[in-house]
Motif scaffolding. Structure first.
Motif, mmCIF file in Angstrom:
data_model
loop_
_atom_site.group_PDB
_atom_site.id
_atom_site.type_symbol
_atom_site.label_atom_id
_atom_site.label_comp_id
_atom_site.label_asym_id
_atom_site.label_seq_id
_atom_site.Cartn_x
_atom_site.Cartn_y
_atom_site.Cartn_z
ATOM 1 N N VAL A 1 0.990 -1.326 -0.288
ATOM 2 C CA VAL A 1 -0.261 0.370 -0.087
ATOM 3 C C VAL A 1 0.843 1.456 0.119
ATOM 4 C CG1 VAL A 1 -1.468 1.454 1.218
ATOM 5 C CG2 VAL A 1 -2.181 -1.017 0.993
ATOM 6 N N CYS A 2 1.865 1.309 0.604
ATOM 7 C CA CYS A 2 2.612 2.845 1.106
ATOM 8 C C CYS A 2 3.357 2.854 -0.183
ATOM 9 C CB CYS A 2 3.919 2.157 2.409
ATOM 10 S SG CYS A 2 4.268 3.757 2.953
ATOM 11 N N LEU A 3 3.672 2.073 -1.057
ATOM 12 C CA LEU A 3 5.028 1.353 -1.946
ATOM 13 C C LEU A 3 4.087 2.350 -3.286
ATOM 14 C CD1 LEU A 3 7.041 -1.385 -2.317
ATOM 15 C CD2 LEU A 3 8.001 0.890 -2.581
ATOM 16 N N GLN A 4 2.540 1.736 -3.151
ATOM 17 C CA GLN A 4 2.056 2.447 -3.819
ATOM 18 C C GLN A 4 1.188 3.949 -4.082
ATOM 19 O OE1 GLN A 4 -1.011 -0.751 -5.903
ATOM 20 N NE2 GLN A 4 -0.443 -1.017 -4.240
ATOM 21 N N HIS A 5 1.212 3.801 -2.815
ATOM 22 C CA HIS A 5 0.824 5.555 -2.383
ATOM 23 C C HIS A 5 1.967 6.437 -2.808
ATOM 24 C CE1 HIS A 5 -0.910 8.900 0.756
ATOM 25 N NE2 HIS A 5 0.094 8.841 1.131
ATOM 26 N N GLU A 6 3.373 6.190 -2.033
ATOM 27 C CA GLU A 6 4.580 7.054 -2.518
ATOM 28 C C GLU A 6 4.823 6.890 -3.910
ATOM 29 O OE1 GLU A 6 4.732 8.567 0.308
ATOM 30 O OE2 GLU A 6 3.995 7.614 1.627
ATOM 31 N N ILE A 7 4.596 5.921 -4.620
ATOM 32 C CA ILE A 7 4.914 5.930 -6.576
ATOM 33 C C ILE A 7 3.862 7.305 -6.739
ATOM 34 C CG2 ILE A 7 5.017 5.229 -9.143
ATOM 35 C CD1 ILE A 7 6.599 2.821 -6.715
ATOM 36 N N ASP A 8 2.919 7.371 -6.695
ATOM 37 C CA ASP A 8 1.938 8.051 -6.886
ATOM 38 C C ASP A 8 2.274 9.594 -6.807
ATOM 39 O OD1 ASP A 8 -0.266 6.375 -7.890
ATOM 40 O OD2 ASP A 8 -1.217 6.912 -6.062
ATOM 41 N N HIS A 9 2.915 10.042 -5.499
ATOM 42 C CA HIS A 9 3.562 10.862 -5.165
ATOM 43 C C HIS A 9 4.064 11.301 -5.858
ATOM 44 C CE1 HIS A 9 1.843 12.300 -1.294
ATOM 45 N NE2 HIS A 9 1.953 11.059 -0.526
ATOM 46 N N LEU A 10 4.959 10.472 -6.524
ATOM 47 C CA LEU A 10 6.275 10.587 -7.573
ATOM 48 C C LEU A 10 5.827 11.310 -8.802
ATOM 49 C CD1 LEU A 10 8.718 8.379 -7.257
ATOM 50 C CD2 LEU A 10 8.388 10.730 -6.033
ATOM 51 N N GLN A 11 3.795 11.431 -9.101
ATOM 52 C CA GLN A 11 3.916 11.254 -10.394
ATOM 53 C C GLN A 11 2.493 12.144 -10.122
ATOM 54 O OE1 GLN A 11 2.625 7.450 -10.829
ATOM 55 N NE2 GLN A 11 3.993 7.029 -12.316
ATOM 56 N N GLY A 12 2.917 13.031 -8.867
ATOM 57 C CA GLY A 12 2.239 14.279 -8.785
ATOM 58 C C GLY A 12 1.187 13.863 -8.130
ATOM 59 N N LYS A 13 0.499 12.705 -7.666
ATOM 60 C CA LYS A 13 -1.171 12.300 -6.695
ATOM 61 C C LYS A 13 -0.985 12.116 -5.124
ATOM 62 C CE LYS A 13 -4.716 9.461 -8.960
ATOM 63 N NZ LYS A 13 -5.071 8.186 -9.683
ATOM 64 N N VAL A 14 -1.984 12.953 -4.984
ATOM 65 C CA VAL A 14 -2.300 13.013 -3.297
ATOM 66 C C VAL A 14 -3.576 11.142 -4.029
ATOM 67 C CG1 VAL A 14 -3.042 13.276 -1.734
ATOM 68 C CG2 VAL A 14 -1.593 15.274 -3.717
ATOM 69 N N PHE A 15 -3.636 10.660 -2.905
ATOM 70 C CA PHE A 15 -4.629 9.549 -2.290
ATOM 71 C C PHE A 15 -6.618 10.397 -2.263
ATOM 72 C CE2 PHE A 15 -6.954 9.698 1.697
ATOM 73 C CZ PHE A 15 -5.605 10.613 2.543
#
Ligand code: QAP
Ligand code: CO
Length: 169
Positions: free
Chosen positions: A130-144
């Protein structure tokens, strides 16, 4: 070592796309150390460089109970995701006090580089996935928050902006 300032949603800088790290320098080591300190101090279980206004593909994660298992992911890529999905109540250091359910693949295989530039592959499940996907989203400019309904997004946006206002007042 330093605790860095964390950007708060809906700061538009959280929507910037991070660039790959190309040089594995002492400055990168220092940034990773500062990100880890910032995460532990919060306290949090994951932090992406985007959240500290550095738009490079760098993540720190520690999901251990003892807070003694720092994982660093530079230039992370999801190689595969399970078809099985799981819902988890997520939070974010950039959206303090807000928690909501997000459905994601239950398991992911991630390839990344360590702080020395060495490539590794990791199969993650449970909280780490969960955490990896959440953080990789951040690098793509996406917040949960962007996975939630528009009504919820709007409520969270207002709540956060109101809170910022109270700080200045
Ligand atoms: C991302 O989040 C995450 O609201 C990391 O007031 C979260 O470390 C991945 C935090 C959940 C998987 C599941 C949040 C700290 C920390 C808050 C965090 C707060 C204080 C969030
Ligand atoms: Co986050």
């Amino acid at each position: 070592m330093a605790v860095l300032n964390i950007l708060h949603y809906p700061d538009p800088r959280l929507n910037k796309v991070a660039q790959p790290v190309t040089e594995f320098t002492p400055a990168l080591r220092q940034l990773v150390a500062d990100m880890a300190e910032t995460m532990y101090e919060a306290p949090g279980i994951g932090l992406a460089a985007t959240q500290v206004d550095v738009h490079q593909q760098i993540i720190v994660i520690d999901t251990s109970e003892e807070k003694n298992d720092l994982k660093v992911f530079i230039n992370p890529r999801i190689l595969s995701s399970s078809a099985d999905r799981k819902t988890y109540e997520e939070g974010c250091l950039s959206v303090p006090g807000i928690y909501d359910n997000v459905e994601r693949p239950e398991r992911v295989t991630v390839q990344a580089q360590d702080v020395e530039g060495k490539t590794f592959t990791l199969e993650a499940d449970e909280l780490l996935a969960v955490c990896l996907q959440h953080e990789i989203d951040h690098l793509q400019g996406k917040v949960f928050v962007q996975y939630l309904s528009r009504l919820k997004q709007s409520r969270i946006r207002h709540k956060m902006l109101k809170r910022e206002q109270q700080k200045v007042a």
